[in-house]
Design a protein around this motif. Sequence first.
Motif, mmCIF file in Angstrom:
data_model
loop_
_atom_site.group_PDB
_atom_site.id
_atom_site.type_symbol
_atom_site.label_atom_id
_atom_site.label_comp_id
_atom_site.label_asym_id
_atom_site.label_seq_id
_atom_site.Cartn_x
_atom_site.Cartn_y
_atom_site.Cartn_z
ATOM 1 N N ALA A 16 3.282 39.483 66.044
ATOM 2 C CA ALA A 16 3.656 38.077 65.807
ATOM 3 C C ALA A 16 2.578 37.368 64.992
ATOM 4 O O ALA A 16 2.893 36.583 64.087
ATOM 5 N N THR A 100 9.560 35.302 78.503
ATOM 6 C CA THR A 100 8.486 35.630 77.560
ATOM 7 C C THR A 100 8.256 37.126 77.358
ATOM 8 O O THR A 100 7.720 37.529 76.331
ATOM 9 N N VAL A 110 2.695 33.521 71.760
ATOM 10 C CA VAL A 110 3.538 34.162 70.737
ATOM 11 C C VAL A 110 4.005 35.528 71.242
ATOM 12 O O VAL A 110 3.500 36.031 72.240
ATOM 13 N N HIS A 112 7.088 36.366 72.227
ATOM 14 C CA HIS A 112 8.043 36.260 73.331
ATOM 15 C C HIS A 112 9.292 37.088 73.056
ATOM 16 O O HIS A 112 9.662 37.307 71.898
ATOM 17 N N SER A 114 12.240 36.048 73.972
ATOM 18 C CA SER A 114 13.308 35.090 73.682
ATOM 19 C C SER A 114 12.667 33.854 73.061
ATOM 20 O O SER A 114 11.466 33.637 73.183
ATOM 21 N N GLU A 115 13.486 33.060 72.377
ATOM 22 C CA GLU A 115 12.951 31.866 71.714
ATOM 23 C C GLU A 115 12.814 30.734 72.722
ATOM 24 O O GLU A 115 13.736 30.445 73.477
ATOM 25 N N THR A 152 3.522 29.376 66.330
ATOM 26 C CA THR A 152 4.468 29.110 67.420
ATOM 27 C C THR A 152 5.633 28.223 67.014
ATOM 28 O O THR A 152 6.672 28.234 67.671
#
Length: 164
Positions: A16, A100, A110, A112, A114-115, A152
């Motif tokens: 990420a 997460t 960062v 994760h 899922s959003e 993020t």
Amino acid sequence: MERALERESVRRVVAALALVGIEDRVVALSDTARSAQDAATALGCELGAIVKSLVFQIGDRAVMALVAGDRQCDTKALPGILGLAGKCKRADAEVVRMATGFAIGGVAPVGHTSELPIAIDGSLNRFSRIFAAAGHPHCVFETTLTELVTVTGGVVDEEVSKNP
């Protein structure tokens, strides 16, 4: 603790960060960084320079607040900051893991699974360097508030936190 860097959860954080050009920042500490105080002690920095990745639920929706280590999240302000309606409560370990992909003690801001809507404590601007968890209780990465916002997509607001 070097093997911690090989964990899938840590690799997600590294990936990420790399997406926005942040590389070679994740480090494994010999001491735990499970709590903000542990991380500050291990890194030899001020408690406030540690970013706590806190997961809450507003209604049925998981959200994240990134809060300075010496502050507390203002759960009454969080829904409005994120543009959501409903009561805010601390998420339990199962919700944290589901939202997460991380276990409590190593939740990163960062990577994760899922959003999540993310609110960032504006008081972090007191520090030129800040440190956040990197997916394992012994792993952290160094960043800045500007980079944290970039990676993020979070909303910075002074009202996210309050003094304990």
